[in-house]
Design a protein around this motif. Structure first.
Motif, PDB file in Angstrom:
ATOM      1  N   GLY A  21      -4.790  12.857  -3.872  1.00 13.91           N
ATOM      2  CA  GLY A  21      -6.237  12.646  -3.887  1.00 13.91           C
ATOM      3  C   GLY A  21      -7.017  13.945  -3.932  1.00 13.91           C
ATOM      4  N   THR A  65     -10.946   1.394 -11.169  1.00 15.28           N
ATOM      5  CA  THR A  65      -9.757   2.016 -11.736  1.00 15.28           C
ATOM      6  C   THR A  65      -9.971   2.202 -13.232  1.00 15.28           C
ATOM      7  OG1 THR A  65      -7.340   1.796 -11.931  1.00 15.28           O
ATOM      8  CG2 THR A  65      -8.604  -0.227 -12.101  1.00 15.28           C
ATOM      9  N   ASP A  91      -7.633   8.413  -4.739  1.00 17.05           N
ATOM     10  CA  ASP A  91      -6.194   8.626  -4.907  1.00 17.05           C
ATOM     11  C   ASP A  91      -5.902   8.253  -6.359  1.00 17.05           C
ATOM     12  OD1 ASP A  91      -3.354   8.447  -4.915  1.00 17.05           O
ATOM     13  OD2 ASP A  91      -3.376   8.010  -2.772  1.00 17.05           O
ATOM     14  N   CYS A 128      -9.417   4.951  -8.131  1.00 23.40           N
ATOM     15  CA  CYS A 128      -8.105   5.449  -8.527  1.00 23.40           C
ATOM     16  C   CYS A 128      -8.012   5.435 -10.046  1.00 23.40           C
ATOM     17  CB  CYS A 128      -6.984   4.642  -7.890  1.00 23.40           C
ATOM     18  SG  CYS A 128      -7.122   2.904  -8.159  1.00 23.40           S
ATOM     19  N   LEU A 179      -2.585   3.646  -7.382  1.00 26.42           N
ATOM     20  CA  LEU A 179      -2.531   2.454  -6.518  1.00 26.42           C
ATOM     21  C   LEU A 179      -1.269   1.712  -6.935  1.00 26.42           C
ATOM     22  CD1 LEU A 179      -5.446  -0.194  -6.243  1.00 26.42           C
ATOM     23  CD2 LEU A 179      -3.113  -0.469  -5.439  1.00 26.42           C
ATOM     24  N   LEU A 222      -3.098   3.022   0.430  1.00 20.29           N
ATOM     25  CA  LEU A 222      -4.532   2.703   0.494  1.00 20.29           C
ATOM     26  C   LEU A 222      -4.836   1.747   1.637  1.00 20.29           C
ATOM     27  CD1 LEU A 222      -5.550   2.615  -3.241  1.00 20.29           C
ATOM     28  CD2 LEU A 222      -6.842   3.734  -1.412  1.00 20.29           C
ATOM     29  N   SER A 252      -3.596   1.695 -11.685  1.00 26.79           N
ATOM     30  CA  SER A 252      -3.245   0.703 -10.663  1.00 26.79           C
ATOM     31  C   SER A 252      -2.147  -0.221 -11.180  1.00 26.79           C
ATOM     32  CB  SER A 252      -4.453  -0.176 -10.337  1.00 26.79           C
ATOM     33  OG  SER A 252      -5.550   0.614  -9.967  1.00 26.79           O
TER      34      SER A 252
END
Ligand code: PRP
Ligand code: URA
Length: 214
Positions: free
Chosen positions: A86, A186, A136, A164, A139, A145, A167
């Protein structure tokens, strides 16, 4: 931006510039320096989109020509990068919102069990009065998370968004099951996780690619 019918808590940012940069970041030939730059740029572009609905309050300034009614963010913004990967998104977003504060939560996945291990936490004491964006790049199972959001809610955070880059459907479901009130933004929802919990096609190990530790 577009919400996904089957995942009401997820918004995919389909901006063509974001998608082009993500494609280069995914490319295995992209080296550390360029990967790091791209992650920062994508994070900044995505943050521009997801801060759209944050409330403003009045702020008056004097221009060289006289008084001017302006505005500023009504609540402070707190970025919470999950260490390590992150961190690669922080500077890009701070270029957009320099007044943001940064809390840190250190979590890594046990490589065998894929369970999150939390090893560090330092948050602003008034985090509950601010809007929080957890950042971050990946995922995957959502273990990291979910653990991070547990910590943030315990600390008093009430307005939390997740940002993120890539994902997995499995992680989106797991995050929704535990924290249905937390929206996810995302740039891509990929096909699946592999047997080692990596996103396919994904972009590999984000921390290793950012910090050259592969
Ligand atoms: C990566 C990534 C996320 C996590 C995602 O971190 O940056 O934090 O894995 O996986 P999950 O959704 O299954 O929890 P990693 O554990 O590799 O730690 P690192 O950033 O220190 O390399
Ligand atoms: N962590 C990463 O860095 N990449 C993945 O694909 C999954 C977890």
């Amino acid at each position: 931006m577009s919400s996904e019918g089957s995942w009401p808590n997820v918004t995919i940012i389909r901006h063509p510039v974001v998608q082009e940069q993500l494609t280069v970041a995914r490319d295995r030939r992209t080296g550390v320096e360029q990967f790091r730059r791209l992650v920062g740029q994508i994070a900044r572009l995505m943050a521009f989109e997801i801060t759209r609905d944050y409330p403003s309050k009045a702020r008056n300034v004097e221009t060289p020509m006289g008084p001017c009614a302006g505005s500023e963010l009504a609540r402070g913004l707190t970025l919470v990068p999950i260490l390590r990967a992150g961190l690669g998104m922080v500077d890009g977003i701070l270029e957009l919102v320099p007044s943001a504060r940064v809390g840190h939560v250190g979590i890594y996945r046990n490589e065998k069990t894929l369970q999150p291990v939390t090893y560090y936490c330092k948050l602003p004491p008034d985090i509950g009065q601010t809007d929080v964006i957890v950042i971050d790049p990946m995922l995957a199972t959502a273990g990291s998370l979910n653990a991070c959001i547990d910590v943030l809610k315990k600390a008093g955070a009430t307005s939390i968004k997740v940002l993120c880059l890539v994902s997995a459907p499995e992680g989106i479901r797991a995050l929704r099951d535990r924290h249905a009130d937390v929206p996810v933004y995302t740039a891509a929802v990929d096909e699946k996780l592999n047997e080692r919990g990596y996103i396919v096609p994904g972009l590999g190990d984000a921390g290793d690619r950012l910090f050259g530790t592969a």
